[in-house]
Design a protein around this motif. Structure first.
Motif, PDB file in Angstrom:
ATOM      1  N   MET A 143      -7.664   2.348  -1.592  1.00  0.00           N
ATOM      2  CA  MET A 143      -7.450   3.243  -0.290  1.00  0.00           C
ATOM      3  C   MET A 143      -9.215   3.754   0.072  1.00  0.00           C
ATOM      4  SD  MET A 143      -4.627   3.630   1.011  1.00  0.00           S
ATOM      5  CE  MET A 143      -4.573   5.394   1.839  1.00  0.00           C
ATOM      6  N   PRO A 144      -9.560   4.123   1.065  1.00  0.00           N
ATOM      7  CA  PRO A 144     -10.707   4.607   1.359  1.00  0.00           C
ATOM      8  C   PRO A 144     -10.804   5.914   0.713  1.00  0.00           C
ATOM      9  CG  PRO A 144      -9.050   5.078   3.169  1.00  0.00           C
ATOM     10  CD  PRO A 144      -8.502   4.256   2.229  1.00  0.00           C
ATOM     11  N   PRO A 145     -12.196   6.440   0.735  1.00  0.00           N
ATOM     12  CA  PRO A 145     -12.299   7.608  -0.127  1.00  0.00           C
ATOM     13  C   PRO A 145     -11.265   8.970   0.126  1.00  0.00           C
ATOM     14  CG  PRO A 145     -14.253   6.805   0.736  1.00  0.00           C
ATOM     15  CD  PRO A 145     -13.314   6.065   1.339  1.00  0.00           C
ATOM     16  N   THR A 146     -11.393  10.021  -0.667  1.00  0.00           N
ATOM     17  CA  THR A 146     -10.571  11.012  -0.789  1.00  0.00           C
ATOM     18  C   THR A 146      -9.904  11.495   0.487  1.00  0.00           C
ATOM     19  OG1 THR A 146     -11.151  11.368  -2.970  1.00  0.00           O
ATOM     20  CG2 THR A 146      -9.752  13.012  -1.917  1.00  0.00           C
ATOM     21  N   GLY A 147     -10.850  12.119   1.448  1.00  0.00           N
ATOM     22  CA  GLY A 147     -10.444  12.736   2.476  1.00  0.00           C
ATOM     23  C   GLY A 147      -9.664  12.055   3.605  1.00  0.00           C
ATOM     24  N   LEU A 148      -9.986  10.831   3.734  1.00  0.00           N
ATOM     25  CA  LEU A 148      -9.369  10.181   4.628  1.00  0.00           C
ATOM     26  C   LEU A 148      -8.237   9.529   4.059  1.00  0.00           C
ATOM     27  CD1 LEU A 148      -9.158   8.261   7.271  1.00  0.00           C
ATOM     28  CD2 LEU A 148     -10.839   6.688   6.396  1.00  0.00           C
ATOM     29  N   ALA A 149      -7.928   9.151   2.739  1.00  0.00           N
ATOM     30  CA  ALA A 149      -6.848   8.775   2.139  1.00  0.00           C
ATOM     31  C   ALA A 149      -5.689   9.827   2.154  1.00  0.00           C
ATOM     32  CB  ALA A 149      -7.229   8.347   0.734  1.00  0.00           C
ATOM     33  N   ILE A 150      -6.093  10.955   1.641  1.00  0.00           N
ATOM     34  CA  ILE A 150      -5.111  12.182   1.863  1.00  0.00           C
ATOM     35  C   ILE A 150      -4.291  12.218   3.076  1.00  0.00           C
ATOM     36  CG2 ILE A 150      -4.641  14.385   1.411  1.00  0.00           C
ATOM     37  CD1 ILE A 150      -4.882  12.638  -1.121  1.00  0.00           C
ATOM     38  N   ARG A 151      -5.199  12.131   4.077  1.00  0.00           N
ATOM     39  CA  ARG A 151      -4.821  12.550   5.481  1.00  0.00           C
ATOM     40  C   ARG A 151      -3.795  11.308   5.935  1.00  0.00           C
ATOM     41  NH1 ARG A 151     -10.388  14.010   6.342  1.00  0.00           N
ATOM     42  NH2 ARG A 151     -10.724  11.950   7.284  1.00  0.00           N
ATOM     43  N   VAL A 152      -4.112  10.281   5.634  1.00  0.00           N
ATOM     44  CA  VAL A 152      -3.315   8.961   5.748  1.00  0.00           C
ATOM     45  C   VAL A 152      -1.775   8.900   4.959  1.00  0.00           C
ATOM     46  CG1 VAL A 152      -2.667   6.533   5.057  1.00  0.00           C
ATOM     47  CG2 VAL A 152      -4.964   7.244   6.098  1.00  0.00           C
ATOM     48  N   LEU A 153      -1.720   9.778   3.813  1.00  0.00           N
ATOM     49  CA  LEU A 153      -0.696   9.972   3.192  1.00  0.00           C
ATOM     50  C   LEU A 153       0.150  11.166   3.651  1.00  0.00           C
ATOM     51  CD1 LEU A 153      -1.887   9.306  -0.547  1.00  0.00           C
ATOM     52  CD2 LEU A 153      -0.671   7.701   1.049  1.00  0.00           C
ATOM     53  N   LYS A 213       7.366   8.328  -0.633  1.00  0.00           N
ATOM     54  CA  LYS A 213       8.075   9.128  -1.553  1.00  0.00           C
ATOM     55  C   LYS A 213       8.848   8.838  -2.590  1.00  0.00           C
ATOM     56  CE  LYS A 213      10.201  12.776   0.204  1.00  0.00           C
ATOM     57  NZ  LYS A 213       9.744  13.894  -0.637  1.00  0.00           N
ATOM     58  N   ASN A 214       9.216   7.387  -2.435  1.00  0.00           N
ATOM     59  CA  ASN A 214      10.110   6.836  -3.485  1.00  0.00           C
ATOM     60  C   ASN A 214       9.380   6.246  -4.628  1.00  0.00           C
ATOM     61  OD1 ASN A 214      12.085   5.299  -4.534  1.00  0.00           O
ATOM     62  ND2 ASN A 214      12.579   3.980  -3.037  1.00  0.00           N
ATOM     63  N   PRO A 215       9.600   6.931  -5.774  1.00  0.00           N
ATOM     64  CA  PRO A 215       8.688   6.376  -6.943  1.00  0.00           C
ATOM     65  C   PRO A 215       9.262   4.874  -7.385  1.00  0.00           C
ATOM     66  CG  PRO A 215      10.441   8.102  -7.485  1.00  0.00           C
ATOM     67  CD  PRO A 215      10.517   8.037  -5.970  1.00  0.00           C
ATOM     68  N   GLU A 216      10.455   4.387  -6.886  1.00  0.00           N
ATOM     69  CA  GLU A 216      10.863   3.124  -7.243  1.00  0.00           C
ATOM     70  C   GLU A 216      10.428   2.008  -6.387  1.00  0.00           C
ATOM     71  OE1 GLU A 216      12.865   2.481  -9.559  1.00  0.00           O
ATOM     72  OE2 GLU A 216      13.174   4.762 -10.199  1.00  0.00           O
ATOM     73  N   ARG A 217       9.399   2.564  -5.345  1.00  0.00           N
ATOM     74  CA  ARG A 217       8.837   1.639  -4.349  1.00  0.00           C
ATOM     75  C   ARG A 217       7.289   1.774  -4.274  1.00  0.00           C
ATOM     76  NH1 ARG A 217       7.192  -1.758  -2.015  1.00  0.00           N
ATOM     77  NH2 ARG A 217       7.892  -2.758   0.120  1.00  0.00           N
ATOM     78  N   LEU A 241      -0.489  14.880  -3.648  1.00  0.00           N
ATOM     79  CA  LEU A 241       0.576  14.067  -3.755  1.00  0.00           C
ATOM     80  C   LEU A 241       1.926  15.162  -4.024  1.00  0.00           C
ATOM     81  CD1 LEU A 241      -0.893  11.190  -6.033  1.00  0.00           C
ATOM     82  CD2 LEU A 241      -0.260  11.216  -3.696  1.00  0.00           C
ATOM     83  N   ALA A 242       1.607  16.064  -4.864  1.00  0.00           N
ATOM     84  CA  ALA A 242       2.835  16.670  -5.297  1.00  0.00           C
ATOM     85  C   ALA A 242       3.293  17.678  -3.955  1.00  0.00           C
ATOM     86  CB  ALA A 242       2.459  17.757  -6.451  1.00  0.00           C
ATOM     87  N   GLU A 243       2.455  18.340  -3.241  1.00  0.00           N
ATOM     88  CA  GLU A 243       2.809  18.945  -2.242  1.00  0.00           C
ATOM     89  C   GLU A 243       3.173  18.094  -1.023  1.00  0.00           C
ATOM     90  OE1 GLU A 243      -0.659  21.542  -1.239  1.00  0.00           O
ATOM     91  OE2 GLU A 243      -0.473  22.721  -3.058  1.00  0.00           O
ATOM     92  N   SER A 244       2.548  17.295  -0.775  1.00  0.00           N
ATOM     93  CA  SER A 244       3.147  16.543   0.513  1.00  0.00           C
ATOM     94  C   SER A 244       4.260  15.459   0.322  1.00  0.00           C
ATOM     95  CB  SER A 244       1.868  15.754   1.073  1.00  0.00           C
ATOM     96  OG  SER A 244       1.220  14.590   0.156  1.00  0.00           O
ATOM     97  N   LEU A 245       4.200  14.791  -0.923  1.00  0.00           N
ATOM     98  CA  LEU A 245       5.091  13.673  -1.039  1.00  0.00           C
ATOM     99  C   LEU A 245       5.932  13.914  -2.263  1.00  0.00           C
ATOM    100  CD1 LEU A 245       2.486  10.663  -0.719  1.00  0.00           C
ATOM    101  CD2 LEU A 245       4.452  11.550   1.083  1.00  0.00           C
TER     102      LEU A 245
END
Length: 324
Positions: A143-153, A213-217, A241-245
């Motif tokens: 993934m790209p650096p943190t800021g952009l990556a978190i927004r993508v997720l 969101k699926n840990p199996e995937r 990750l915990a808050e958004s997914l």
């Protein structure tokens, strides 16, 4: 080796590597792809705007999947993708909403190039496409650096909610329009291109959000260096990750760990903080020469270890010390 820390892996499965720019996400992603390729068909995809993967693997160009034994590799071209997205926007303005032409659509397009969210949406759409590929058992995403990556997720959930609202509004408008048309005896088309496009986009965003969101995937791997800022970003990514997914990292990777005793207080503090994060740990030792080729990464795979097992804690001093 990384796979020793990942547990049982189902197929298909996607590994998303996150972390501050420059900490070694690309190196980690290549190492993981090398190991996964031994147990299944693997695609390594990089969304890093710096395009380091092209040099690492000597790929001829971005935007295409290339065979690089023992896995396939793909470098995303962000500039090309945003240009394609702008072209799609122009088409939507011209075909789906022709009335907007009178509002100077050209100026809208010029402004859209610099609108926040354009790059994120380009990455989201490509990531969704990669999830849909059926030729691979494993997908490793750099993934790209943190800021952009978190927004993508985080944005797929927001976009899904937003589009649900637009679909509801559009459906109400069409229902009213059809009702008035029937009263007036006017025959109207049942299919609506705007509504169809809204539903198509909603399904894409919601599908990606479900997969994330699926840990199996999907599994998340966070990479850092034993320094305060990269470690801070590792903690922030874990929280996001915990808050958004409602997701947990599958593996934390500390790159450039010095073997043997180290006396610097800042280094020891960072290593201790890393080891206290309650998720599986793997460490990559600091090398005399940074890896620059796939052969270098192959050799690096054999050096991966858990430094948190090697280092114990001195409860009196409150800092890690090397175990005997």
């Amino acid at each position: 080796m990384f796979t020793e820390y990942l547990g049982i892996l189902g197929k298909p499965h996607t590994f998303i590597a996150l972390g501050k720019g420059g900490v070694g996400k690309t190196t980690t992603a290549i190492a993981l792809a090398l190991e996964l390729s031994r147990i299944g068909r693997t695609l390594l995809a990089s969304f890093d705007p710096a395009k380091h993967l092209l040099k690492y693997l000597e790929l001829p160009e971005a935007g295409r999947i290339h065979s690089r034994n023992p896995f396939h590799a793909y470098q995303f071209d962000l500039e090309q993708a945003t240009g394609k997205l702008l072209k799609e926007l122009r088409g939507n303005l011209e075909s789906l909403a022709p009335s907007l032409k009178v509002l100077n659509a050209e100026s809208v397009l010029k402004a859209a190039r610099y609108t926040p969210g354009l790059e994120e949406d380009a990455i989201i759409r490509e990531l969704s496409r990669l999830y849909g590929l059926t030729d691979y058992d494993y997908l490793v995403v750099d993934m790209p650096p943190t800021g952009l990556a978190i927004r993508v997720l985080m944005l797929p959930e927001l976009y899904t909610s937003w589009l649900d609202g637009l679909i509801d509004v559009r459906s109400r408008i069409l229902s009213l329009k059809y009702t008035i048309g029937r009263v007036r005896g006017i025959r109207q088309e049942v299919s609506d291109p705007v509504l169809n496009r809204l539903i198509e986009l909603r399904n894409m965003y919601s599908g990606l959000y479900t997969n994330l969101k699926n840990p199996e995937r999907t599994s998340f791997i966070i990479v850092a260096n034993p320094e305060p800022l990269p470690l801070y970003e590792m903690k922030e990514i874990t929280r996001a990750l915990a808050e958004s997914l409602d997701a947990r990292p599958r593996l934390l990777v500390m790159n450039k760990v010095v073997n043997g005793m180290v006396r610097q207080a800042e280094y020891l503090e960072a290593l201790r903080d890393y080891c206290e994060i309650p998720f599986p740990h793997a460490c990559i030792p600091l090398l005399e020469k940074p890896p620059s080729t796939i052969r270098d990464v192959e050799a690096l795979c054999e050096k991966v270890y858990d430094c948190c097992r090697v280092y114990g804690y001195s409860h009196q001093a409150g800092a890690p010390v090397l175990k005997d």
